[in-house]
Design a protein around this motif. Sequence first.
Motif, mmCIF file in Angstrom:
data_model
loop_
_atom_site.group_PDB
_atom_site.id
_atom_site.type_symbol
_atom_site.label_atom_id
_atom_site.label_comp_id
_atom_site.label_asym_id
_atom_site.label_seq_id
_atom_site.Cartn_x
_atom_site.Cartn_y
_atom_site.Cartn_z
ATOM 1 N N PHE A 176 -22.058 1.472 -4.951
ATOM 2 C CA PHE A 176 -22.309 0.991 -6.411
ATOM 3 C C PHE A 176 -21.342 0.559 -7.430
ATOM 4 N N SER A 177 -19.942 1.129 -7.059
ATOM 5 C CA SER A 177 -19.083 1.160 -7.996
ATOM 6 C C SER A 177 -18.302 -0.178 -7.915
ATOM 7 N N THR A 178 -17.558 -0.701 -8.890
ATOM 8 C CA THR A 178 -16.967 -1.888 -8.801
ATOM 9 C C THR A 178 -15.973 -1.976 -7.258
ATOM 10 N N GLU A 179 -15.348 -0.758 -7.193
ATOM 11 C CA GLU A 179 -14.224 -0.659 -5.964
ATOM 12 C C GLU A 179 -14.867 -0.675 -4.685
ATOM 13 N N GLU A 180 -16.492 -0.092 -4.803
ATOM 14 C CA GLU A 180 -16.916 -0.008 -3.462
ATOM 15 C C GLU A 180 -17.671 -1.206 -3.122
ATOM 16 N N MET A 181 -18.038 -2.333 -4.092
ATOM 17 C CA MET A 181 -18.345 -3.462 -3.767
ATOM 18 C C MET A 181 -17.363 -4.386 -3.295
ATOM 19 N N VAL A 182 -16.376 -4.299 -4.135
ATOM 20 C CA VAL A 182 -14.995 -5.178 -3.766
ATOM 21 C C VAL A 182 -14.681 -4.887 -2.278
ATOM 22 N N LEU A 183 -14.875 -3.447 -1.670
ATOM 23 C CA LEU A 183 -14.431 -3.032 -0.583
ATOM 24 C C LEU A 183 -15.054 -3.680 0.532
ATOM 25 N N TRP A 184 -16.505 -3.356 0.416
ATOM 26 C CA TRP A 184 -17.532 -4.043 1.225
ATOM 27 C C TRP A 184 -17.527 -5.571 1.356
ATOM 28 N N ALA A 185 -17.571 -6.193 0.192
ATOM 29 C CA ALA A 185 -17.334 -7.628 0.427
ATOM 30 C C ALA A 185 -16.077 -8.289 0.990
ATOM 31 N N ARG A 186 -14.998 -7.393 0.938
ATOM 32 C CA ARG A 186 -13.707 -7.760 1.499
ATOM 33 C C ARG A 186 -13.827 -7.586 3.279
ATOM 34 N N LYS A 187 -14.537 -6.363 3.522
ATOM 35 C CA LYS A 187 -14.912 -5.990 4.908
ATOM 36 C C LYS A 187 -15.867 -7.242 5.578
ATOM 37 N N LYS A 188 -16.763 -7.629 5.045
ATOM 38 C CA LYS A 188 -17.908 -8.374 5.181
ATOM 39 C C LYS A 188 -17.291 -9.889 5.452
ATOM 40 N N THR A 189 -16.255 -10.375 4.440
ATOM 41 C CA THR A 189 -15.632 -11.683 4.625
ATOM 42 C C THR A 189 -14.538 -11.767 5.648
ATOM 43 N N GLY A 190 -14.292 -10.606 6.126
ATOM 44 C CA GLY A 190 -13.087 -10.780 6.984
ATOM 45 C C GLY A 190 -11.795 -10.711 6.566
ATOM 46 N N MET A 191 -11.902 -10.150 5.343
ATOM 47 C CA MET A 191 -10.512 -9.974 4.374
ATOM 48 C C MET A 191 -10.476 -8.675 4.041
ATOM 49 N N PRO A 192 -10.418 -7.870 4.906
ATOM 50 C CA PRO A 192 -10.450 -6.235 4.355
ATOM 51 C C PRO A 192 -9.362 -6.025 3.310
ATOM 52 N N VAL A 193 -9.394 -4.743 3.161
ATOM 53 C CA VAL A 193 -8.185 -4.090 2.299
ATOM 54 C C VAL A 193 -6.908 -4.305 3.077
ATOM 55 N N ILE A 194 -6.021 -4.721 1.993
ATOM 56 C CA ILE A 194 -4.480 -4.788 2.610
ATOM 57 C C ILE A 194 -3.975 -3.276 2.504
ATOM 58 N N ARG A 195 -3.533 -2.953 3.719
ATOM 59 C CA ARG A 195 -3.248 -1.378 3.823
ATOM 60 C C ARG A 195 -1.944 -1.502 3.465
ATOM 61 N N LEU A 196 -1.450 -0.361 2.737
ATOM 62 C CA LEU A 196 -0.217 -0.176 2.307
ATOM 63 C C LEU A 196 0.237 1.227 2.672
ATOM 64 N N ASN A 197 1.107 1.349 3.420
ATOM 65 C CA ASN A 197 1.391 2.631 4.316
ATOM 66 C C ASN A 197 2.414 3.692 3.697
ATOM 67 N N SER A 198 2.893 3.140 2.402
ATOM 68 C CA SER A 198 3.870 3.897 1.886
ATOM 69 C C SER A 198 4.094 3.657 0.489
ATOM 70 N N VAL A 199 4.389 4.507 -0.404
ATOM 71 C CA VAL A 199 4.278 4.597 -1.647
ATOM 72 C C VAL A 199 5.363 3.441 -2.295
ATOM 73 N N PRO A 200 6.675 3.122 -1.465
ATOM 74 C CA PRO A 200 7.461 2.071 -2.079
ATOM 75 C C PRO A 200 6.646 0.578 -1.910
ATOM 76 N N GLU A 201 5.823 0.506 -0.643
ATOM 77 C CA GLU A 201 5.145 -0.480 -0.460
ATOM 78 C C GLU A 201 4.017 -0.856 -1.406
ATOM 79 N N ALA A 202 3.410 0.332 -1.844
ATOM 80 C CA ALA A 202 2.351 0.237 -2.902
ATOM 81 C C ALA A 202 3.032 -0.112 -4.231
#
Length: 222
Positions: A176-202
């Motif tokens: 029920f936090s903003t972040e968690e709602m965004v995360l869940w919605a992205r998963k459900k819409t098939g647009m999950p979190v963009i994964r960043l694997n390193s600090v420079p990438e981030a």
Amino acid sequence: MFTKMTKSKHTFKIITFSLTLLILLGLITSIIASESSVADDNNEEDDVKDFEELLALDEEEEAAEDSQVKSAEAEVLTKAQRIVPELNMENYKRVVFEGNEFVLVLGYAPWCFRSAELMPRFAEAANVLNKMGNPIVLAKIDAERHPKAASVLGISGFPTLLLFVNGSSQAYTGGFSTEEMVLWARKKTGMPVIRLNSVPEAEDFLSKNRMFIIGLFEKFEV
Ligand SMILES: *[C@@H]1O[C@H](CO)[C@@H](O)[C@H](O)[C@H]1NC(C)=O
């Protein structure tokens, strides 16, 4: 006899004179003392005044800062609430069952404390998802004002979150936090979190996208 008289008269005069002097001296000292104490009082009063003025200034500054922060927050909120349509008897069918592939509906009651707590986070999640270009629509409905529409949607408690995918509802299972709602919605819409694997990438990602929320996960399941 005469000399004795004059002598005693003389002594009397001296005594009177000394007494007068003493009384005068006493008077003068007491006047000086009282004046200086009046001056002290004035100083103290001035100090207290100065201090009070300083406090008042501080309070004014704090109030100004507070109202600045509050107006900035209010601005973000109204902006976010504009992209959270309010459902009613007239529009709920069109919004939930006809027009959109993904609709996350928040059923609330105006008097409900938990609804009031969730509302700004919900609105902010809508804002973030919208900026990400996510197709999901976040909508809210005052279930007390529109009980019939709420019951058609399957809202029975407050607050209730339900996801409608092509018109059929699913339970909300996210946080029920903003972040968690965004995360869940992205998963459900098939647009999950963009994964960043390193600090420079981030860092690169952050420099291009300022409104994203970044979370660090030990384990991640999609
Ligand atoms: C929703 O319906 C559309 C059109 O029929 C379809 O293309 C889409 O895959 C559906 N979405 C989901 C998540 O089933």
